[in-house]
Design an enzyme around this catalytic site. Structure first.
Site, PDB file in Angstrom:
ATOM      1  N   LYS A 119       0.926  -1.276   0.014  1.00 32.55           N
ATOM      2  CA  LYS A 119       0.148   0.205   0.075  1.00 32.55           C
ATOM      3  C   LYS A 119       0.794   1.292   0.107  1.00 32.55           C
ATOM      4  O   LYS A 119       0.423   2.438  -0.722  1.00 32.55           O
ATOM      5  CB  LYS A 119      -1.022  -0.097   1.248  1.00 32.55           C
ATOM      6  CG  LYS A 119      -2.046  -0.982   1.095  1.00 32.55           C
ATOM      7  CD  LYS A 119      -3.124  -0.864   2.364  1.00 32.55           C
ATOM      8  CE  LYS A 119      -3.747  -2.076   2.507  1.00 32.55           C
ATOM      9  NZ  LYS A 119      -4.903  -2.114   1.700  1.00 32.55           N
ATOM     10  N   GLU A 206      -2.408   6.264   8.315  1.00 33.18           N
ATOM     11  CA  GLU A 206      -3.201   7.203   7.353  1.00 33.18           C
ATOM     12  C   GLU A 206      -4.004   7.782   8.378  1.00 33.18           C
ATOM     13  O   GLU A 206      -4.595   7.406   9.520  1.00 33.18           O
ATOM     14  CB  GLU A 206      -4.071   6.235   6.553  1.00 33.18           C
ATOM     15  CG  GLU A 206      -3.346   5.865   5.343  1.00 33.18           C
ATOM     16  CD  GLU A 206      -4.367   4.979   4.297  1.00 33.18           C
ATOM     17  OE1 GLU A 206      -5.779   4.984   4.546  1.00 33.18           O
ATOM     18  OE2 GLU A 206      -3.855   4.311   3.449  1.00 33.18           O
ATOM     19  N   ARG A 298      -6.671  -8.009  -9.409  1.00 36.48           N
ATOM     20  CA  ARG A 298      -7.528  -9.313  -9.535  1.00 36.48           C
ATOM     21  C   ARG A 298      -8.892  -8.964  -9.723  1.00 36.48           C
ATOM     22  O   ARG A 298      -9.421  -8.054  -9.783  1.00 36.48           O
ATOM     23  CB  ARG A 298      -7.068 -10.103  -8.144  1.00 36.48           C
ATOM     24  CG  ARG A 298      -7.961  -9.496  -7.016  1.00 36.48           C
ATOM     25  CD  ARG A 298      -7.986 -10.241  -5.642  1.00 36.48           C
ATOM     26  NE  ARG A 298      -8.003  -9.317  -4.586  1.00 36.48           N
ATOM     27  CZ  ARG A 298      -9.008  -8.816  -4.256  1.00 36.48           C
ATOM     28  NH1 ARG A 298     -10.297  -9.030  -4.568  1.00 36.48           N
ATOM     29  NH2 ARG A 298      -9.187  -8.177  -3.211  1.00 36.48           N
TER      30      ARG A 298
HETATM   31  P1  ADP Z   1      -7.962  -3.872   2.229  1.00 37.16           P
HETATM   32  O1  ADP Z   1      -6.669  -4.090   1.503  1.00 37.16           O
HETATM   33  O2  ADP Z   1      -8.222  -4.887   3.499  1.00 37.16           O
HETATM   34  O3  ADP Z   1      -9.282  -3.959   1.300  1.00 37.16           O
HETATM   35  P2  ADP Z   1      -8.174  -1.086   2.403  1.00 37.16           P
HETATM   36  O4  ADP Z   1      -7.195  -0.285   2.616  1.00 37.16           O
HETATM   37  O5  ADP Z   1      -9.005  -1.319   1.128  1.00 37.16           O
HETATM   38  O6  ADP Z   1      -7.870  -2.520   2.781  1.00 37.16           O
HETATM   39  O7  ADP Z   1      -9.549  -0.773   3.469  1.00 37.16           O
HETATM   40  C1  ADP Z   1     -10.682  -1.511   3.275  1.00 37.16           C
HETATM   41  C2  ADP Z   1     -11.704  -0.854   4.396  1.00 37.16           C
HETATM   42  O8  ADP Z   1     -11.244   0.003   5.813  1.00 37.16           O
HETATM   43  C3  ADP Z   1     -12.142   0.333   3.678  1.00 37.16           C
HETATM   44  O9  ADP Z   1     -13.271  -0.032   2.659  1.00 37.16           O
HETATM   45  C4  ADP Z   1     -12.519   1.301   4.668  1.00 37.16           C
HETATM   46  O10 ADP Z   1     -13.976   0.907   5.183  1.00 37.16           O
HETATM   47  C5  ADP Z   1     -11.698   1.232   5.825  1.00 37.16           C
HETATM   48  N1  ADP Z   1     -10.621   2.235   5.607  1.00 37.16           N
HETATM   49  C6  ADP Z   1      -9.330   1.952   5.303  1.00 37.16           C
HETATM   50  N2  ADP Z   1      -8.509   3.166   5.232  1.00 37.16           N
HETATM   51  C7  ADP Z   1      -9.090   4.072   5.931  1.00 37.16           C
HETATM   52  C8  ADP Z   1      -9.013   5.418   6.340  1.00 37.16           C
HETATM   53  N3  ADP Z   1      -7.913   5.815   6.019  1.00 37.16           N
HETATM   54  N4  ADP Z   1     -10.110   6.040   6.802  1.00 37.16           N
HETATM   55  C9  ADP Z   1     -11.344   5.397   6.869  1.00 37.16           C
HETATM   56  N5  ADP Z   1     -11.531   4.181   6.637  1.00 37.16           N
HETATM   57  C10 ADP Z   1     -10.519   3.501   6.187  1.00 37.16           C
HETATM   58 MG    MG Z   2      -9.582  -2.631  -0.126  1.00 33.07          MG
END
Ligand code: ADP
Ligand code: MG
Ligand code: ADP
Length: 484
Positions: A119, A206, A298
């Site tokens: 990420k 973040e 994917r």
């Molecule tokens: P993964 O790789 O597990 O899918 P993501 O980075 O896509 O992880 O995040 C999954 C979920 O976590 C998002 O859909 C959201 O609900 C929450 N999330 C992730 N980052 C943030 C953030 N900076 N602020 C608020 N919610 C977040």
């Molecule tokens: Mg995700």
């Protein structure tokens, strides 16, 4: 003219996605090869494929064994491998091993998977391309230096922050941090967890976006630089950061904003030199600012909703692109029509903290049908759910011309659905469909937290349950014709 060269494609997965891919392979006139572990001996994907290879006793270890899968592919003279989602789908070593062994990997190149699977690297690439994202740190250093970095970040941007595993996925490895003492406590345990889950202990911070909507864009890119998007999906209804319900397109009314999000997704894909199908994920805050989150390299579980509103068979397209075919449609050809909703029907007991119901046998299975209904499942009456895998049984996707029609159809399907044996998420989903906030499109990623009462239901007397009783009654009459 049809391509007369018959290809052979190995599907390195199980469950509904293995069946989904096998269907696309066979529709193209190609040969589908399944792989399986012992706990999946009774699985449908083995029966559906033209050939099947037993990998070992597993569980899970053989579906994750690159060497075994590559060896099987070579022995059976396979042309290409489709990884599905999960397992090896986002493992760059798998894509590389395919390439090194002269096998076509149906997905992006290993460099792209490697870069976007981290990420922090993905954020760097997007930052250089001028794509907006939430403020974040780079990988936190180990020890005191990392703690100091994290504290400084929180001092600048304020709590709450999100502590995330750089290699995270599937909603795991993400923690909300509300204050400094929690930060100090959680960094080491988050590292240990990330190491165990992803074999990588890198973590970063973040800024937390408060109650955002999760909006993502399906993109498809061929090997000739053509990149198109298939519109948006809203995946805000999540539990522990994992999606439960997915909708296409997003219900955000501002079409100008939606267009900008889609264009940003295409730009992000191009910045990453992306090929094949992928998903660019964003968070959208209450002021309608949107932020890049990650790219999934994917096919997604929820690809079905995009297929329903565009008419494009994404898996078929993935296969064609991987074999070097140019996209046969351009952005202007893609017309979005209507709405689609997918619900992931899991063998879990929502009232018992969504405890998996593995080990149970499906005693009655009757799925809904009719106009606008699509099912992607793999269970059948008499099937015992193996212990070792995820709890997804079947994806119910409905399509409708308007949002209201789609919600009405979904309600009807959930009422008609009969699965006896394991408890499922169906009654909980029925409550969601009947919830005015859901019906009004008024939801964000905190939906489950603010709607806990939807989980506190009595086992409902649905039409499905009535139907199940009727079926049981008919069965009993057949077996006991003289009983009164
Ligand atoms: P993964 O790789 O597990 O899918 P993501 O980075 O896509 O992880 O995040 C999954 C979920 O976590 C998002 O859909 C959201 O609900 C929450 N999330 C992730 N980052 C943030 C953030 N900076 N602020 C608020 N919610 C977040
Ligand atoms: Mg995700
Ligand atoms: P085919 O495999 O039938 O030759 P293509 O390679 O042209 O199809 O396209 C792959 C997928 O995209 C198929 O599901 C096809 O139906 C769909 N498709 C192609 N062109 C369009 C279009 N203009 N609008 C919607 N769907 C399309």
């Amino acid at each position: 003219m049809r391509c007369i060269l018959k290809k052979k494609i190995l599907v390195a997965n199980r469950g509904e996605i293995a069946l989904r891919v096998i269907r696309a392979v066979q529709e193209l006139g190609y040969t589908a090869v399944a792989v399986y572990e012992t706990p999946d001996n009774d699985a449908l994907h083995i029966r559906a494929a033209d050939e099947a290879v037993w990998l070992g006793d597993g569980p899970r270890t053989d579906y994750l064994n690159i060497d075994k899968i590559i060896r099987a592919a070579k022995r059976l003279e396979v042309d290409a491998i489709h990884p599905g989602y999960g397992f090896l789908a986002e493992n760059p070593d798998f894509s590389k091993a395919c390439e090194d062994n002269g096998l076509v990997f149906i997905g992006p190149s290993f460099e792209v998977i490697r870069n976007l699977g981290d990420k922090v690297i993905a954020r760097q690439i997007m930052n250089e391309a001028g794509i907006s994202m939430v403020p974040g740190t780079s990988n936190l250093s180990h020890g005191e230096a990392g703690v100091a970095e994290a504290k400084a970040f929180a001092a600048t941007y304020g709590y709450p922050v999100m502590l995330k595993a750089t290699a995270g996925g599937g909603g795991r490895g993400i923690r909300r941090i509300d204050n400094e003492s929690q930060l100090l406590q959680d960094i080491p345990s988050a590292r240990a967890e990330a190491k165990a889950a992803f074999n990588n202990d890198s973590v970063y911070l973040e800024k937390l976006v408060l109650n955002p909507k999760h909006v993502e864009v399906q993109i498809i890119a061929d090997q000739f630089g053509n990149t198109v998007h298939l519109g948006t999906r809203d995946c805000s209804i999540q539990r522990r950061n994992q999606k439960l319900v997915e909708i296409a397109p997003s219900l955000i009314k501002d079409q100008d904003l939606i267009e900008r999000i889609c264009q940003t997704a295409v730009k992000a894909a191009k910045a990453a030199s992306y090929t094949n199908a992928g998903t660019v994920e964003f968070l959208v805050d209450k002021d309608m600012n949107y932020y890049f989150m990650e790219i999934n390299t994917r096919i997604q579980v929820e690809h079905t909703v995009s297929e329903m509103i565009t008419g494009i068979d994404i898996v078929r397209t993935q296969i064609k692109i991987a074999f070097g075919k140019q996209l046969s449609f351009c952005q202007e050809d893609i017309k979005l029509r209507g709405y689609a909703i997918e619900m992931r029907i899991n063998a879990e007991d929502p009232r018992n903290n969504f405890m998996p119901e593995a080990g149970k046998t499906v005693t009655v299975y009757r799925s809904p049908g009719g106009y606008g209904v699509r099912l992607d499942g793999f269970v059948y009456q008499g099937y015992t759910i193996p212990e070792s895998y995820d709890s997804l049984l079947v994806k119910l996707t409905v399509f409708g011309f308007s949002w209201n029609e789609t919600v009405d159809r979904l309600r009807r399907c959930l009422r008609n659905f009969v699965i006896h044996g394991p408890k499922t998420t169906i009654p909980f989903y029925l409550n969601i469909v009947n919830d005015p906030d859901f019906q009004n499109g008024d939801f964000n990623t905190s939906y489950l937290d603010t709607h806990q009462y939807l989980i506190d239901y009595e086992e409902q007397c649905t039409e499905g349950n009535k139907l199940a009783r009727l079926i049981a009654e008919i069965q009993y009459r057949k077996e006991n014709p003289y009983a009164i």
